[in-house]
Design an enzyme around this catalytic site. Sequence first.
Site, short mmCIF file in Angstrom:
data_model
loop_
_atom_site.label_atom_id
_atom_site.label_comp_id
_atom_site.label_asym_id
_atom_site.label_seq_id
_atom_site.Cartn_x
_atom_site.Cartn_y
_atom_site.Cartn_z
N HIS A 1 0.83 -1.22 0.00
CA HIS A 1 0.00 0.00 0.00
C HIS A 1 0.86 1.27 0.00
O HIS A 1 0.42 2.31 0.47
CB HIS A 1 -0.95 0.04 1.21
CG HIS A 1 -1.68 -1.24 1.45
ND1 HIS A 1 -2.91 -1.53 0.92
CD2 HIS A 1 -1.32 -2.35 2.15
CE1 HIS A 1 -3.30 -2.73 1.29
NE2 HIS A 1 -2.35 -3.26 2.04
N LYS B 1 16.28 21.29 -11.59
CA LYS B 1 15.59 20.01 -11.81
C LYS B 1 16.45 18.95 -12.52
O LYS B 1 17.26 19.26 -13.37
CB LYS B 1 14.33 20.23 -12.66
CG LYS B 1 13.21 20.94 -11.93
CD LYS B 1 12.62 20.12 -10.79
CE LYS B 1 11.84 18.94 -11.29
NZ LYS B 1 10.46 19.24 -11.61
#
Length: 460
Positions: free
Chosen positions: A153, A280
Amino acid sequence: MWKGRFQKETSDLVKRYGESVSFDWRLYAQDIRGSMAQAEALQRAKIITATECRQIKAGLREIEKDIREGRFTWKFSLEDVHMNIESALTERIGAAGAKLHTARSRNDQVATDARLYCRDEAAAILELIGQLQRSLVASAAAHAAVILPGYTHLQRGQPVLFGHHVLAYVEMLARDAGRLGDAVSRLNVLPLGSGALAGSTIVLDREYMAERLGFAGVTRNSMDAVSDRDFMAEILFAIALCGVHLSRLAEDIILWASAEFAFVTLDDAHTTGSSLMPQKKNPDVAELTRGKSGRLIGNLVSLLTTLKGLPMTYNRDLQEDKERLFDSIDTIKLALAVNAEMIAGMRVNADACRAAASDPFLLATDLADYLVKKGLPFRHAHDVIGKLTAYSLDQRRGFPAFTLDEFRQFSDLFDEDVFAVLDLEHALDARRATGAPSPAYLAAEIKRWQKVLGPARRAR
Ligand code: ARG
């Protein structure tokens, strides 16, 4: 090639609509191989002479060379690869060329070409799957001791070894390879000799042609043979599922490369920057891989949709099969190759992995197992550790910070030896079953895979 009964030229729009040579030219090598076998069978059936057979084969070889070297002019007016090659052959060698299409239809011809193509390309894909597997195994071996959390999960579950996580993908890829192999063993039968749909009154030795083309046998029903594209659907499924596996790997890598996880650093060569944000470094290769998996699924669904309402036997709808096939094959080959390269260049940040794996809750199950080994039924042990967890959260202190007395407030089965359970190395060592992430098992698995996969081969 079929103008006899027509009084009017085909409309230009129809030519544009119906041509397939702009994409099926890629079948040329398979088409020529098939035609060579056809010529030999025609000679054996005494439809053509040995000299004519030789002329045909020499002519085909010449055409193949011209195509390979970019000297061949494809004509859209000739619709597809089959008619282009046949027409060029007749132009070059005359009458003998016009005999080649005896007892053959483009229907059994294209079915033959497509099977040969799938067989050739499946072999290339298998090679690339092996390459990615080798890359993953090498990464597992290089970071064998790195411990990180295993998730369910996307919540931290239990500790695992980085190599164990990575070898999960090697397993998936092995199944992909197996599926491709299965598909090839089923598709490896020759349709040629089925004619348009009902064979021919000129009977060719199909078994001979099959042998010449490396097929294990011949198709058993001419109507099925010219309309069957199951083999393509199987190849497209095997590719789509492989794409889904790559997409899952991509998702793991995207998460791992984020500042939040920081488990791995991708090489500059496999990342891109932002035109706006100077800081980035984006995992575009992984994102593209995740994105392209959608297209692979789409190609499979597209073919199945094309097939589902077709009456017997060949219908022109089937021409829609090839662009999907080519696209899926091209896409998966590039995806496998670029991912192999990216994994090889990926650095693993052992400290960040270790820090995340040091979350004491990862060993909650091990604590429950500890109580089970002292005789407590697992359900009770689960409850005890659940309460201990609540206490830990409330105290803002992890299990290792507790005193024995604190443990004993929850169960008197706790003893001094509980602290050993809270050690990560101990926790992994203890997971000794086949398939579980103990270091000993991982080492054996890495060895096994290295043996199965062999040394790196040169990519084609
Ligand atoms: N270009 C066609 C295809 O890809 C070849 C077969 C054409 N057969 C026909 N009867 N029109 O399916």
